[in-house]
Design an enzyme around this catalytic site. Structure first.
Site, PDB file in Angstrom:
ATOM      1  N   GLU A 141      -5.650 -17.341  11.361  1.00 22.82           N
ATOM      2  CA  GLU A 141      -7.008 -17.095  11.869  1.00 22.82           C
ATOM      3  C   GLU A 141      -7.385 -18.102  12.952  1.00 22.82           C
ATOM      4  O   GLU A 141      -8.017 -17.752  13.948  1.00 22.82           O
ATOM      5  CB  GLU A 141      -8.032 -17.146  10.727  1.00 22.82           C
ATOM      6  CG  GLU A 141      -7.828 -16.097   9.646  1.00 22.82           C
ATOM      7  CD  GLU A 141      -8.134 -14.666  10.100  1.00 22.82           C
ATOM      8  OE1 GLU A 141      -8.558 -14.489  11.259  1.00 22.82           O
ATOM      9  OE2 GLU A 141      -7.920 -13.744   9.290  1.00 22.82           O
ATOM     10  N   ARG A 165      -7.954 -16.871  16.854  1.00 20.51           N
ATOM     11  CA  ARG A 165      -9.341 -16.971  17.338  1.00 20.51           C
ATOM     12  C   ARG A 165      -9.552 -18.210  18.212  1.00 20.51           C
ATOM     13  O   ARG A 165     -10.126 -18.123  19.296  1.00 20.51           O
ATOM     14  CB  ARG A 165     -10.316 -17.002  16.156  1.00 20.51           C
ATOM     15  CG  ARG A 165     -10.206 -15.749  15.305  1.00 20.51           C
ATOM     16  CD  ARG A 165     -11.219 -15.732  14.180  1.00 20.51           C
ATOM     17  NE  ARG A 165     -10.823 -14.773  13.142  1.00 20.51           N
ATOM     18  CZ  ARG A 165     -11.644 -14.014  12.447  1.00 20.51           C
ATOM     19  NH1 ARG A 165     -12.940 -14.098  12.643  1.00 20.51           N
ATOM     20  NH2 ARG A 165     -11.207 -13.195  11.517  1.00 20.51           N
ATOM     21  N   ASP A 177      -0.073  -5.314   9.556  1.00 19.95           N
ATOM     22  CA  ASP A 177      -0.473  -4.673  10.816  1.00 19.95           C
ATOM     23  C   ASP A 177       0.031  -5.355  12.089  1.00 19.95           C
ATOM     24  O   ASP A 177       0.798  -4.791  12.878  1.00 19.95           O
ATOM     25  CB  ASP A 177      -2.002  -4.497  10.865  1.00 19.95           C
ATOM     26  CG  ASP A 177      -2.789  -5.762  10.490  1.00 19.95           C
ATOM     27  OD1 ASP A 177      -2.163  -6.791  10.187  1.00 19.95           O
ATOM     28  OD2 ASP A 177      -4.033  -5.709  10.509  1.00 19.95           O
ATOM     29  N   GLU A 224     -10.808  -2.248  15.784  1.00 22.10           N
ATOM     30  CA  GLU A 224      -9.529  -1.565  16.068  1.00 22.10           C
ATOM     31  C   GLU A 224      -9.689  -0.220  16.779  1.00 22.10           C
ATOM     32  O   GLU A 224      -8.908   0.107  17.683  1.00 22.10           O
ATOM     33  CB  GLU A 224      -8.711  -1.401  14.785  1.00 22.10           C
ATOM     34  CG  GLU A 224      -8.143  -2.706  14.228  1.00 22.10           C
ATOM     35  CD  GLU A 224      -9.175  -3.567  13.522  1.00 22.10           C
ATOM     36  OE1 GLU A 224     -10.247  -3.033  13.165  1.00 22.10           O
ATOM     37  OE2 GLU A 224      -8.933  -4.777  13.348  1.00 22.10           O
ATOM     38  N   THR A 251      -4.096 -10.542  19.205  1.00 21.78           N
ATOM     39  CA  THR A 251      -4.665  -9.636  18.208  1.00 21.78           C
ATOM     40  C   THR A 251      -6.149  -9.904  17.954  1.00 21.78           C
ATOM     41  O   THR A 251      -6.790  -9.189  17.197  1.00 21.78           O
ATOM     42  CB  THR A 251      -3.851  -9.674  16.888  1.00 21.78           C
ATOM     43  OG1 THR A 251      -4.233  -8.573  16.061  1.00 21.78           O
ATOM     44  CG2 THR A 251      -4.050 -10.990  16.148  1.00 21.78           C
TER      45      THR A 251
END
Ligand code: DMJ
Length: 642
Positions: A273, A277, A406, A541, A630
């Protein structure tokens, strides 16, 4: 007594004789012209008509250009609060090249108009706007150009050319077919861009008023929540503000980064994360702005995350204390999540390229190398967990494109693109995985035959699809654009439709977190939602994929779908005092049950992708120059080693 209004003066009538005379003389002139026209020979009349036609054809582009110029220049002083003007982005900065000065040039798009009216959410396919002509023309382009084609396991892969024969947005933008309706669609585009900007500014207001410098806004309680205590929303939103041209807000946030952001903190952060980010957000902001403040901060957090890789297997731990430099797995297991350890590569590779320090890239490449070799895959599909001691997959038997797996698939393709399409192993694993999806996970729903991606659980097919899987249409389309087989694009379009249906079939027009598709004949509806899965976290998404699909096809239905979704976010998740909130129940429009949390990815991803979807400018983060991590942070595609 109120002062006389404009209306009081205008009410004086000026019609009557004068008006009548004007009408009569006009009529007389018309009759006289007609008489003269009738006196001409047939040949003379034909010649005049031909001449008029030629004049019309020659002057058409000049007139439309003139009109477009007028439209661009006019400003409504009451309506434009902020410039709807993305900055001209500098070229990606190469290592060793000094950063470019901050770009300040801006492009005016248009004055404010009313929001475009699209079909309501139950409108059926095919009922599209006035841009239908250009869509058809684009769709009819032939696929599979021959230049530079290589073959891989039967797949035809063209590493230099898009499957649709174009570069990102190129040609299509300038083709005669797409010029038709350009004026009206650019007006719509400007209105839609403004609507996204407004959504961003509303979110930003909430964050600024109640959560400044904290991780997430809690818009209902007008407070905040901390996850890592690192200003997550602010960092995630930096490049979005830059892209949207929100200079004032960007400068405020930059000042906070310069003076308040410190990573020397005794705090546990999740490796994945914080990489996607924080590291991703800082690196992309550095590239867009050229400001070394962001590169310095990126180096700081990147180096503090490195202890995560000190494990027996070199598969990283999930958590790191960035102040103490100590990493560890979660308390209850020594496993890491497969998607997490394989979706940090774009960022660390880029950090190595920029710093010329190889250790970052080496660490993440080692993870890919090991995962590539592991047993336990199902036709290229990976399990969800990997052990940090043994380096083996664990808890095997579940294969999903959703949570915990994913972005493994997403990063296979994107690393290959980032590296200039030279790393064949990444491509092989990606193409094999997509074949594995087709063979094992793809099914059609009943009664309407929606294509969906289910899961395999211990040998059994489950018709369960996470909203997270809706990244896949965009990734497939990106692959097709980069020369992968044309059927990837076909599948992308089918899945895109399904993801859209996950929204419009809900009473709020917003997707739940998870849906279950019906497959048995005689089903009344295609999808069901379990009680526990009815929440919506403002996830990106679907709008992410809409952005890719629109960029590559220029089919305006994708914009219309995105517009509907934005309207529904506004209707059901907007909090009046500022911010947007996750909701618990997408099936209850009367009480969607707000959760009191605005995730940082709403600003980092959802609104950014909506903005890019509505922008007419294919060079605003060109997909031939950038690859999105992502968390929607654009990183440069490396120049190919010549
Ligand atoms: C984001 O943090 C990223 O997009 C990640 O890949 C998946 N989860 C959220 C958004 O849904």
């Amino acid at each position: 007594m109120h002062p006389p209004s404009r209306q009081d003066y205008i009410s004086i009538s000026v019609s009557g004789q004068g008006g009548g005379r004007y009408n009569n003389s006009k009529q007389w002139r018309r009759q006289s012209c007609w008489r003269k026209w009738k006196q001409l020979s047939r040949l003379q009349r034909s010649l005049i008509l031909v001449l008029l036609f030629i004049c019309g054809v020659v002057s058409y582009p000049l007139v439309t250009e003139h009109l477009r110029g007028l439209s661009d220049g006019v400003q409504d002083p009451n309506s434009v609060l902020r410039p709807v003007s993305p900055h001209v982005l500098p070229e990606p900065i190469q290592p060793g090249q000094p950063p470019l000065p901050e770009q300040t040039s801006q492009r005016k798009l248009s004055n404010k108009r009313g929001p475009p009216v699209f079909g309501n959410r139950h409108q059926k396919k095919g009922n599209t706007s006035d841009t239908v002509v250009e869509n058809k023309a684009v769709d009819s382009k032939k696929e599979g150009e021959e230049e530079g084609v290589i073959s891989w396991r039967g797949a035809v892969i063209d590493t230099g050319q898009a499957t649709d024969g174009t570069r990102d947005g190129e040609n299509k933008e300038n083709s005669p077919a797409t010029q038709k309706g350009t004026l009206s669609s650019s007006i719509k585009s400007a209105s839609m861009l403004e609507a996204v900007q407004e959504a961003f500014l509303h979110s930003w207001k909430g964050y600024k008023d109640f959560a400044w410098g904290h991780d997430e806004l809690r818009p209902l309680s007008k407070s905040y929540s901390e996850w890592f205590g690192l200003g997550l929303t602010l960092i995630d939103a930096l490049d979005t503000m830059w892209i949207m041209g929100l200079k004032t807000e960007f400068e405020e946030a930059k000042a906070w980064v310069a003076t308040e952001l410190t990573f020397n903190k005794n705090v546990d952060v999740n490796l994945f994360e914080s990489t996607i980010r924080i590291l991703g957000g800082l690196l992309s902001t550095y590239h867009l702005t050229g400001d070394t403040l962001f590169l310095d901060k990126a180096k700081d957090i990147g180096s503090r995350l490195m202890p995560a890789f000190n494990t027996p297997s070199k598969i990283p731990y999930s958590d790191v204390n960035i102040g103490k430099g100590i990493a560890h797995p979660p308390r209850w297991t020594s496993d890491s999540t497969v998607a997490e350890v394989t979706s940090i590569q774009l960022e660390f590779r880029e950090l190595s390229r920029l710093t010329q320090e190889p250790q970052y890239q080496a660490a993440v490449a080692e993870v890919m190398k090991q995962v590539h070799k592991l047993d336990g895959k199902l036709d290229g599909l990976v399990p969800m967990f990997i052990n940090t001691n043994s380096g083996q997959f664990t808890h095997q038997g579940i294969y999903t494109l959703g949570a915990r797996a994913d972005s493994y698939y997403e990063y296979l393709l994107k690393q290959w693109i980032q590296g200039g399409k030279t790393e064949d192993q990444l491509l092989e694993d990606y193409v094999q995985a997509i074949e594995g999806v087709k063979k094992n996970l793809l099914q059609k729903s009943s009664p309407n035959g929606l294509t969906f991606v289910g899961e395999i659980s211990h040998g059994q097919f489950s018709p369960k699809m996470d909203h997270l899987v809706c990244f896949l249409p965009g990734t497939l389309a990106l692959g097709a654009h980069n020369g992968l087989p044309a059927d990837h694009m076909d599948l992308a379009k089918e899945l895109m439709e399904t993801c859209y249906q996950m929204y419009i079939q809900m009473e709020t027009g917003l997707s739940p977190e998870i849906v279950h598709f019906n497959m048995h004949q005689g089903s009344i509806r295609d999808l069901d939602v379990k009680l526990a899965d009815r929440h919506n976290l403002l996830r990106p998404e679907t709008v992410e994929s809409l952005f890719y699909l629109f960029r590559f096809t220029r089919d305006h239905k994708y914009r219309e779908w995105g517009w509907e979704i934005l309207q529904n976010f506004n209707k059901y998740t907007k909090v009046s005092s500022g911010g947007y909130t996750s909701i618990n129940n997408v099936r209850d429009p009367d009480y969607p049950s707000p959760r009191d949390k605005m995730e940082s990815f709403f600003l980092g991803e959802t609104l950014k992708y909506l903005y890019l979807l509505f922008s007419d400018d294919p060079d605003l983060i060109s997909l031939d120059q950038y690859v999105f991590n992502t968390e929607a942070h654009p990183l440069p595609i490396w120049p190919s080693a010549a």
